[in-house]
Design an enzyme around this catalytic site. Structure first.
Site, mmCIF file in Angstrom:
data_model
loop_
_atom_site.group_PDB
_atom_site.id
_atom_site.type_symbol
_atom_site.label_atom_id
_atom_site.label_comp_id
_atom_site.label_asym_id
_atom_site.label_seq_id
_atom_site.Cartn_x
_atom_site.Cartn_y
_atom_site.Cartn_z
ATOM 1 N N CYS A 47 0.892 -1.160 0.000
ATOM 2 C CA CYS A 47 0.000 0.000 0.000
ATOM 3 C C CYS A 47 0.927 1.205 0.000
ATOM 4 C CB CYS A 47 -0.903 0.009 1.237
ATOM 5 S SG CYS A 47 -1.903 1.523 1.323
ATOM 6 N N CYS A 81 -0.340 4.218 2.273
ATOM 7 C CA CYS A 81 -0.536 4.153 3.720
ATOM 8 C C CYS A 81 -0.237 2.745 4.215
ATOM 9 C CB CYS A 81 -1.961 4.585 4.059
ATOM 10 S SG CYS A 81 -2.302 4.616 5.808
ATOM 11 N N SER A 82 -1.258 1.986 4.538
ATOM 12 C CA SER A 82 -1.042 0.702 5.204
ATOM 13 C C SER A 82 -2.186 -0.262 4.942
ATOM 14 C CB SER A 82 -0.942 0.945 6.705
ATOM 15 O OG SER A 82 -2.102 1.637 7.136
ATOM 16 N N CYS A 83 -2.936 -0.064 3.862
ATOM 17 C CA CYS A 83 -4.076 -0.932 3.588
ATOM 18 C C CYS A 83 -3.593 -2.378 3.500
ATOM 19 C CB CYS A 83 -4.766 -0.524 2.288
ATOM 20 S SG CYS A 83 -5.490 1.115 2.444
#
Lengths: 107, 209
Positions: B104, B107-109
């Site tokens: 991702c 971000c951090s999906c």
């Protein structure tokens, strides 16, 4: 919106650091910050895109030098204020009060 | 990493989180016990063992595999793995010629329902920036050197769409049960930065732990 969070393709961030037997959370405040964010999200006052946007409003220099859950904390505080759950003054007063308490506890 | 929660010298970040929690509790907006339950769920109950069960079933049941590739969200829900950050799942299958890896960049999906919360490196600037321009180099850093002819596909997750890699079933596992096969499925193999363990690797790993 592009910004410091839009990292795909950027150079110069160095090697990927991995931790053997990594715990889910590293510190107690990360646990609490994570859970408060999920619990407040359940009110439906904002969606995930709004949450991401709130985290991405962190100034770029700060974004790149703080940890993941510090981004969460930044976003959470901003959303709580924007949606009227708490005011910035209340937060700052409470932080000051806790700091004083801790100061006394140390002496 | 050491814990710094000694109470007497809290950092600014710790103070702020504590301040927010105490204000929200006072206003009756959050219940500390509900927070404890959320923490316990993500710390102990939801993790890559979920995803490993999905992968092992796909290896043993061709019809399940097809359902998983056609509609991953529904096929994963057959295990009861539903909820936050797993609402729209896509499974990408590795083959002898194609290797998939997930990131991702923004971000951090990450697919929480099947993998739990992401490790720090997945959320870090070095991985997010580099895996999209130098996937082969990044995989080598993870100890995974793929033959030149294998195509590497990098999937950039979004808040809406989460990817799970279906790794290849290791050789010499004919006749293995679904639950034994699941032990071969590592978190990293479902992100795509590793392969499923071979039976030998599993034996060595279990002996070492």
């Amino acid at each position: 919106m592009n910004g410091a969070h839009d990292l795909g393709g950027m150079h110069g961030f160095g090697p990927i650091e991995r931790e053997a037997r990594e715990p889910v959370f590293h510190q107690e405040w990360e646990r609490r910050c994570f859970a408060i964010t999920l619990a407040m999200g359940a009110y439906g006052a904002w969606n995930l895109d709004m949450t991401r946007f709130a985290r991405e409003t962190m100034p770029p220099g700060e974004y790149l030098t703080t940890s993941y859950y510090e981004h969460w904390l930044h976003g959470l505080q901003r959303q709580l204020i924007e949606h009227g759950f708490v005011t910035l003054e209340e937060i700052e007063e409470r932080v000051d009060a806790l700091r004083r308490e801790m100061g006394h506890a140390q002496t | 990493m050491a814990e710094h929660d000694h109470g007497s010298h809290l950092t600014e970040v710790e103070l702020r989180v504590r301040a927010l929690e105490s204000l929200l509790v006072e206003k009756d907006l959050v219940d500390p016990k509900a927070l404890d339950i959320l923490i316990d769920t993500y710390e102990h109950k939801i993790g890559p063992r979920n995803g490993a069960q999905v992968v092992a079933r796909a290896w043993t049941d061709p019809e399940y595999r097809q359902r998983l590739l056609d509609d991953a969200t529904a096929a994963i829900a057959e295990f009861g793995f539903t909820g936050r950050q797993g609402e729209h799942m896509v499974v990408v299958e590795n083959s002898p010629m194609v290797h998939n890896v997930v990131v991702c960049t923004l971000c951090s999906c990450y697919p929480w329902t099947v993998l739990g919360l992401p490790p720090v490196w997945y959320k870090s600037a070095p991985y997010r920036s580099r895996v999209v321009i130098d996937p082969r180099g990044v995989l080598e850093e993870f100890g995974l050197a793929l033959p030149e002819e294998v195509e590497i596909r990098v999937w950039d997750s979004t808040a809406e769409l989460r990817y799970l890699v279906l790794p290849r079933r290791p050789a010499d596992t004919d006749g293995w049960s679904e639950s034994d096969l699941a032990r071969l499925v590592t978190r990293d193999s479902m992100i795509g930065v590793g392969l499923a363990l071979t039976p030998d690797e599993l034996t060595r790993q279990e002996a070492a732990s």
